[in-house]
Design an enzyme around this catalytic site. Sequence first.
Site, short mmCIF file in Angstrom:
data_model
loop_
_atom_site.label_atom_id
_atom_site.label_comp_id
_atom_site.label_asym_id
_atom_site.label_seq_id
_atom_site.Cartn_x
_atom_site.Cartn_y
_atom_site.Cartn_z
N SER A 71 -2.00 -1.68 5.20
CA SER A 71 -0.80 -1.78 4.38
C SER A 71 0.38 -2.04 5.31
O SER A 71 0.31 -1.74 6.51
CB SER A 71 -0.59 -0.49 3.59
OG SER A 71 0.71 -0.42 3.03
N ALA A 82 -0.50 7.99 5.96
CA ALA A 82 -1.38 8.47 7.03
C ALA A 82 -2.76 7.81 6.95
O ALA A 82 -3.35 7.44 7.97
CB ALA A 82 -1.52 9.99 6.95
N ALA A 112 -12.62 -5.47 -8.80
CA ALA A 112 -12.58 -5.76 -10.23
C ALA A 112 -11.21 -6.17 -10.74
O ALA A 112 -11.10 -6.87 -11.75
CB ALA A 112 -13.07 -4.55 -11.02
N ASP A 143 -17.12 -2.16 -7.52
CA ASP A 143 -16.01 -1.38 -8.08
C ASP A 143 -16.57 -0.19 -8.85
O ASP A 143 -17.70 -0.23 -9.37
CB ASP A 143 -15.17 -2.25 -9.01
CG ASP A 143 -13.74 -1.75 -9.14
OD1 ASP A 143 -12.84 -2.38 -8.55
OD2 ASP A 143 -13.51 -0.72 -9.81
N TYR A 148 -0.73 8.90 1.79
CA TYR A 148 -1.19 7.51 1.68
C TYR A 148 -0.90 6.77 2.98
O TYR A 148 -1.75 6.07 3.52
CB TYR A 148 -0.49 6.82 0.51
CG TYR A 148 -0.75 5.34 0.42
CD1 TYR A 148 -1.89 4.85 -0.19
CD2 TYR A 148 0.16 4.42 0.96
CE1 TYR A 148 -2.14 3.48 -0.27
CE2 TYR A 148 -0.07 3.06 0.90
CZ TYR A 148 -1.22 2.59 0.28
OH TYR A 148 -1.45 1.24 0.22
N GLY A 199 -13.42 -2.51 -4.55
CA GLY A 199 -12.23 -2.53 -5.39
C GLY A 199 -11.95 -3.93 -5.90
O GLY A 199 -10.80 -4.34 -6.08
N CYS A 245 -19.97 0.69 -7.76
CA CYS A 245 -19.92 1.25 -6.42
C CYS A 245 -18.78 2.25 -6.28
O CYS A 245 -17.61 1.89 -6.47
CB CYS A 245 -19.76 0.13 -5.40
SG CYS A 245 -19.65 0.71 -3.69
N ASP A 246 -19.14 3.46 -5.93
CA ASP A 246 -18.17 4.50 -5.59
C ASP A 246 -18.16 4.61 -4.07
O ASP A 246 -19.13 5.05 -3.47
CB ASP A 246 -18.59 5.82 -6.23
CG ASP A 246 -17.65 6.97 -5.93
OD1 ASP A 246 -16.71 6.79 -5.12
OD2 ASP A 246 -17.83 8.06 -6.49
N VAL A 247 -17.05 4.22 -3.44
CA VAL A 247 -17.02 4.19 -1.97
C VAL A 247 -16.98 5.58 -1.36
O VAL A 247 -17.12 5.73 -0.14
CB VAL A 247 -15.82 3.36 -1.45
CG1 VAL A 247 -15.92 1.92 -1.92
CG2 VAL A 247 -14.48 3.98 -1.83
#
Length: 258
Positions: free
Chosen positions: A138, A153, A14, A36, A151, A12, A63-65
């Site tokens: 977070s 969780a 970018a 990204d 989110y 992530g 990149c797609d995680v």
Amino acid sequence: MEISNKVALVTGGACGLGRAFCEMLLSYGAKVSICDLDSDAGENACDVLGQKFGKERVMFCHCDVTDYVQFEEAFQTTITEFDRLDIVVNNAEIMNDKFWELEVDVNLNGTIRGMLLALQYLGKDKEGHGGVVINIGSAQSFRPQISTPIYCASKHAILALSKSCGDAYHYNITGVRVIVLCPGVLHHDASSSAFGNRFKSPSHEKAWQLDMKGVHPQKCEHVAKGLISIIRDAKSGSVWLIANEKAPKEVPYSSITM
């Protein structure tokens, strides 16, 4: 760990917080692989940061995680280009409870994939030389967030993953420190309008105002600055909060789980 001459992979990377992480790492002498899903933004970030810090010190990997094979290719490409990998920042995330299955696959499963790949390629038990993994949680990793429960969780689960993988038992085997960095709300996330139609229902959108009461948004650059000190000095398994424009604060895990 000193940052200079180390190689970091940031998912992530970018834009937003991820880009701030990349820029801060470069400013401290690291080489950076920007990973990204957004190729246009990634190539742009690579060009801009390459002009500022040297094109030989920055690269972009599409990149797609959520795709383990593609994620692993990003690790392999980074190591081929830079001859090593020392730091992995699992930063990619989305906040969209309407598409909760994708949200969980990116936020939690993506972090798990990045964690496993980091142990595979950095672990001393796998012929690596050790390193550091920073999993991005977070401020909502510590308390319920009534506006975005799914989110929330996914971010709670990152703590358990990181504490387990970062335990001294595993660190003594792998030589890989695993640390959680938990940012508070950022300036561009402060209003519900920033998320558009991403809440599960109108009542959840209204709840956002309750969640944001007393919260002071902070700049991405402030969180990125804190990343440096955490990489340098934080113990494996530790959890760090950066919120309200304050310095990084270690949060005892017992105070979270009790």
